[in-house]
Motif scaffolding. Structure first.
Motif, short mmCIF file in Angstrom:
data_model
loop_
_atom_site.label_atom_id
_atom_site.label_comp_id
_atom_site.label_asym_id
_atom_site.label_seq_id
_atom_site.Cartn_x
_atom_site.Cartn_y
_atom_site.Cartn_z
N PRO A 57 -10.20 -11.62 -7.10
CA PRO A 57 -11.43 -11.43 -7.97
C PRO A 57 -12.49 -10.62 -7.35
CG PRO A 57 -11.09 -13.72 -7.25
CD PRO A 57 -9.97 -13.05 -6.92
N GLU A 58 -12.41 -10.56 -5.85
CA GLU A 58 -13.30 -9.75 -5.44
C GLU A 58 -12.79 -8.22 -4.89
OE1 GLU A 58 -14.58 -11.72 -1.99
OE2 GLU A 58 -15.22 -13.48 -3.04
N THR A 59 -11.97 -7.60 -5.70
CA THR A 59 -11.59 -6.44 -5.57
C THR A 59 -12.65 -5.48 -5.82
OG1 THR A 59 -9.13 -7.12 -6.01
CG2 THR A 59 -9.84 -4.60 -6.41
N ASP A 60 -12.82 -4.37 -4.87
CA ASP A 60 -13.93 -3.43 -5.17
C ASP A 60 -13.35 -2.10 -5.84
OD1 ASP A 60 -16.37 -4.89 -4.27
OD2 ASP A 60 -15.15 -4.77 -2.22
N VAL A 61 -12.08 -1.72 -5.43
CA VAL A 61 -11.48 -0.36 -5.59
C VAL A 61 -9.88 -0.76 -5.91
CG1 VAL A 61 -11.14 1.83 -5.03
CG2 VAL A 61 -13.16 0.87 -4.42
N VAL A 62 -9.50 0.09 -6.86
CA VAL A 62 -8.09 -0.17 -7.24
C VAL A 62 -7.48 1.25 -6.86
CG1 VAL A 62 -6.23 -0.83 -8.84
CG2 VAL A 62 -8.15 -2.12 -8.72
N VAL A 63 -6.33 1.55 -6.25
CA VAL A 63 -5.78 2.82 -6.01
C VAL A 63 -4.43 2.75 -6.75
CG1 VAL A 63 -4.46 4.33 -4.25
CG2 VAL A 63 -6.81 3.23 -3.75
N LEU A 64 -4.26 3.59 -7.72
CA LEU A 64 -3.11 3.58 -8.36
C LEU A 64 -1.99 4.60 -7.70
CD1 LEU A 64 -3.93 4.03 -12.34
CD2 LEU A 64 -3.71 1.86 -10.94
N LEU A 65 -0.81 4.05 -7.77
CA LEU A 65 0.23 4.80 -6.95
C LEU A 65 1.36 4.83 -8.01
CD1 LEU A 65 -0.08 3.02 -3.37
CD2 LEU A 65 -0.44 5.59 -3.95
N LEU A 66 2.26 5.89 -8.08
CA LEU A 66 3.50 5.98 -8.99
C LEU A 66 4.58 5.70 -8.33
CD1 LEU A 66 2.57 9.15 -10.84
CD2 LEU A 66 2.04 7.05 -11.53
N GLY A 67 5.51 4.69 -8.73
CA GLY A 67 6.69 4.36 -8.15
C GLY A 67 7.62 5.29 -7.99
N ASP A 68 7.71 6.45 -8.72
CA ASP A 68 8.69 7.51 -8.57
C ASP A 68 7.94 8.69 -8.09
OD1 ASP A 68 6.75 8.45 -10.59
OD2 ASP A 68 8.31 8.88 -12.14
N GLN A 69 6.97 8.82 -7.09
CA GLN A 69 6.46 9.90 -6.47
C GLN A 69 6.05 9.57 -4.97
OE1 GLN A 69 2.15 10.25 -7.46
NE2 GLN A 69 2.53 12.50 -7.43
N PRO A 70 7.36 9.58 -4.28
CA PRO A 70 7.54 9.18 -2.98
C PRO A 70 6.82 10.34 -1.94
CG PRO A 70 9.68 10.30 -3.51
CD PRO A 70 8.89 10.16 -4.94
N GLY A 71 6.54 11.39 -2.22
CA GLY A 71 5.67 12.36 -1.45
C GLY A 71 4.37 11.98 -1.24
N VAL A 72 4.02 10.98 -1.75
CA VAL A 72 2.56 10.71 -1.46
C VAL A 72 2.44 10.14 -0.14
CG1 VAL A 72 0.63 9.24 -1.98
CG2 VAL A 72 1.69 10.35 -3.78
N ARG A 73 1.52 10.58 0.89
CA ARG A 73 1.41 9.69 2.21
C ARG A 73 0.24 8.90 2.33
NH1 ARG A 73 5.69 10.09 2.26
NH2 ARG A 73 5.68 8.69 3.97
N PRO A 74 0.50 7.91 3.20
CA PRO A 74 -0.99 7.16 3.45
C PRO A 74 -2.25 8.11 3.70
CG PRO A 74 1.25 6.21 4.52
CD PRO A 74 1.34 7.73 4.17
N GLU A 75 -1.84 9.20 4.35
CA GLU A 75 -3.02 10.01 4.76
C GLU A 75 -3.94 10.30 3.39
OE1 GLU A 75 -6.13 11.93 6.56
OE2 GLU A 75 -4.68 10.49 7.43
N SER A 76 -2.94 10.69 2.53
CA SER A 76 -3.69 10.99 1.23
C SER A 76 -4.48 10.00 0.58
CB SER A 76 -2.44 11.28 0.02
OG SER A 76 -1.75 12.55 0.50
N VAL A 77 -4.05 8.52 0.60
CA VAL A 77 -4.80 7.65 0.30
C VAL A 77 -6.07 7.44 1.29
CG1 VAL A 77 -5.00 5.17 0.05
CG2 VAL A 77 -2.80 6.36 -0.62
N ARG A 78 -5.98 7.68 2.47
CA ARG A 78 -7.07 7.62 3.33
C ARG A 78 -8.22 8.65 2.99
NH1 ARG A 78 -3.25 5.25 7.15
NH2 ARG A 78 -2.53 7.58 7.61
N ARG A 79 -7.81 9.75 2.68
CA ARG A 79 -8.63 10.98 2.31
C ARG A 79 -9.22 10.70 0.94
NH1 ARG A 79 -6.56 17.06 4.38
NH2 ARG A 79 -5.90 16.43 6.25
#
Length: 210
Positions: free
Chosen positions: A105-127
């Motif tokens: 209930p205290e979530t401030d931000v939700v990041v959507l990631l696709l389960g069929d998109q393996p090329g996304v890197r943690p650095e992309s999320v951080r940026r």
């Protein structure tokens, strides 16, 4: 105790970020469960979840639907709050609606990631999170266009919950354009898998990266 930017510590002043991995599709175009396609040392969804765990989210929610029993037997879901979307045929918006109630209930931000998109890197999320500022919605601006992951502040969650259809998130981006921050990321939009040709392209990219 010190906390990080994903809100994994105890300091309430930190932004609490949840990751939501959408992996409920029935893989109609591919003809076999894309979540279970061989990839690296495991299957495709294993790779996506490994990336998501590396992001340090305060919570990781996984939405599954099509062939969920086989997926849950095969894939390492450690650390995930798993939601089964029985209405997965109605598109990814139904998975978002099914998963949002599982958020802390205290979530401030939700990041959507696709389960069929393996090329996304943690650095992309951080940026993405570093570049969103106070924007209600943030998206990645790659060299060839807009792509996932997307970030949604708590104020946008009711709109997310009310979406209908497979491309509804994109329609929401258009409707709320004034609220959307575009965060520049290098390179093209990471491939997602809908066809055998897409799968071969993703495997080629993996081989080149090794």
């Amino acid at each position: 105790m010190a906390t990080d930017s994903m809100g994994t510590g105890a300091n309430a002043s930190e932004t609490r970020v949840a990751g939501l991995v959408l992996a409920a599709g029935g893989s109609r175009r591919l003809g076999r469960p894309k979540q279970l396609l061989p990839y690296g040392d495991g299957v495709l969804l294993d790779a996506v979840l490994a990336t998501a765990r590396s992001c340090g989210f305060a919570q990781l929610v996984l939405a599954v639907g099509g062939t969920h029993e086989e997926v849950l037997k095969t894939v390492n879901t450690a650390g995930c709050d798993v939601v089964v979307n029985a209405d997965y045929g109605a598109g990814c918006s139904s998975s978002i609606a099914a998963a949002l109630p599982a958020l802390h209930p205290e979530t401030d931000v939700v990041v959507l990631l696709l389960g069929d998109q393996p090329g996304v890197r943690p650095e992309s999320v951080r940026r993405l999170l570093a570049g969103r500022g106070e924007a209600v919605i943030a998206v990645c601006r790659y060299s060839d266009g807009i792509g996932h992951p997307f970030a949604f502040a708590r104020a946008a969650l009711p709109a997310l919950a009310g979406l209908h259809g497979d491309k509804a998130v994109w329609k929401l981006l258009d409707e709320r354009a004034a609220d959307v921050a575009e965060v520049p990321l290098p390179g093209p939009v990471p491939l997602d898998i809908n066809t055998e040709a897409d799968y071969e392209s993703v495997l080629d990219a993996l081989r080149r990266a090794i």
